[in-house]
Design an enzyme around this catalytic site. Structure first.
Site, PDB file in Angstrom:
ATOM      1  N   MET A 120      76.626  -8.459  13.195  1.00  0.00           N
ATOM      2  CA  MET A 120      75.092  -8.862  13.025  1.00  0.00           C
ATOM      3  C   MET A 120      74.547  -7.504  13.989  1.00  0.00           C
ATOM      4  O   MET A 120      74.304  -6.565  13.613  1.00  0.00           O
ATOM      5  CB  MET A 120      74.936  -9.990  13.694  1.00  0.00           C
ATOM      6  CG  MET A 120      75.509 -11.066  12.631  1.00  0.00           C
ATOM      7  SD  MET A 120      75.332 -12.805  13.213  1.00  0.00           S
ATOM      8  CE  MET A 120      73.551 -13.064  13.403  1.00  0.00           C
ATOM      9  N   CYS A 121      74.277  -7.888  15.143  1.00  0.00           N
ATOM     10  CA  CYS A 121      73.358  -7.037  16.009  1.00  0.00           C
ATOM     11  C   CYS A 121      74.279  -5.645  16.390  1.00  0.00           C
ATOM     12  O   CYS A 121      73.704  -4.680  16.661  1.00  0.00           O
ATOM     13  CB  CYS A 121      72.951  -7.729  17.341  1.00  0.00           C
ATOM     14  SG  CYS A 121      71.965  -8.970  16.995  1.00  0.00           S
ATOM     15  N   VAL A 122      75.597  -5.759  16.646  1.00  0.00           N
ATOM     16  CA  VAL A 122      76.414  -4.560  16.915  1.00  0.00           C
ATOM     17  C   VAL A 122      76.197  -3.404  15.727  1.00  0.00           C
ATOM     18  O   VAL A 122      75.839  -2.322  15.794  1.00  0.00           O
ATOM     19  CB  VAL A 122      77.765  -4.871  17.403  1.00  0.00           C
ATOM     20  CG1 VAL A 122      78.606  -3.728  17.590  1.00  0.00           C
ATOM     21  CG2 VAL A 122      77.712  -5.420  18.760  1.00  0.00           C
ATOM     22  N   THR A 125      72.722  -2.272  14.867  1.00  0.00           N
ATOM     23  CA  THR A 125      72.310  -1.065  15.845  1.00  0.00           C
ATOM     24  C   THR A 125      73.326   0.187  15.621  1.00  0.00           C
ATOM     25  O   THR A 125      72.682   1.276  15.483  1.00  0.00           O
ATOM     26  CB  THR A 125      72.416  -1.728  17.282  1.00  0.00           C
ATOM     27  OG1 THR A 125      71.574  -2.897  17.372  1.00  0.00           O
ATOM     28  CG2 THR A 125      71.912  -0.661  18.354  1.00  0.00           C
TER      29      THR A 125
END
Length: 192
Positions: A120-122, A125
């Site tokens: 998700m976020c990793v 980004t």
């Protein structure tokens, strides 16, 4: 032994918040993740690299709802001209934040990304960093997530380590995703 990649100029620590790395809701590899992230932080700081801690603002009732115990960053921040915290509300740390401006102002051209959640976020980004032209290192042992539960009649459970590997593999054509955290080296951005 693998060859170490060239040094990077920044470290992006994604959502290493109490809710994701302590207690019942911690990712399965939280201890390893925290150890690897602490080592990355130490080396980045000593080299004068830019360090940005991303902090997710979850919605009401979420484990990372702002100003609740789970929302707090787990690792200490050393605020200063080279280290900061950027709050976010989306998976992508660049979306609706000052992350891009912070990196551009510092002259950063390369970065390492670590933290939670791998898929998700990793990944979001890291993917945006690649799209913006940064050289990205995603150390294979410095990001983590949860198991994906079984879906009866559809699929068996997927272990967290496999989910993390697949998340990294999805960007591996453009990013270094096989280097261990211990081999990531840092340098100050040009003009520092």
């Amino acid at each position: 032994m693998t060859d170490s990649p060239p040094p990077v100029q920044a470290l992006i620590v994604v959502d290493v918040q109490k809710d994701g790395v302590t207690g019942a809701r911690a990712v399965p590899a939280a201890g390893v993740l925290l150890d690897r992230t602490a080592g990355l932080l130490d080396r980045a700081r000593r080299a004068g690299a830019v360090v940005v801690h991303l902090q997710n603002d979850g919605g009401p009732g979420a484990g990372d709802e702002p100003h609740t115990p789970g929302w707090a960053l787990h690792l200490p921040v050393e605020p200063g001209p080279r280290e900061s915290v950027i709050r976010k509300i989306r998976d992508d740390g660049f979306a609706d934040t000052d992350l891009g401006a912070v990196l551009t102002e510092a002259g950063v051209e390369s970065l390492a990304v670590c933290g939670v959640m791998s898929e998700m976020c990793v990944q979001a980004t890291a993917r945006t960093a690649l799209e913006l032209g940064y050289r990205v290192v995603l150390p294979h042992d410095a990001h983590a997530t949860h198991d994906v539960p079984a879906a009866p009649g559809v699929a068996e459970a997927v272990p967290a380590a496999v989910v993390s590997r697949v998340a990294a593999w999805a960007i591996s054509a453009d990013a270094d995703v096989t280097t261990p955290a211990a081999d990531v080296r840092f340098t100050a951005p040009p003009g520092s």
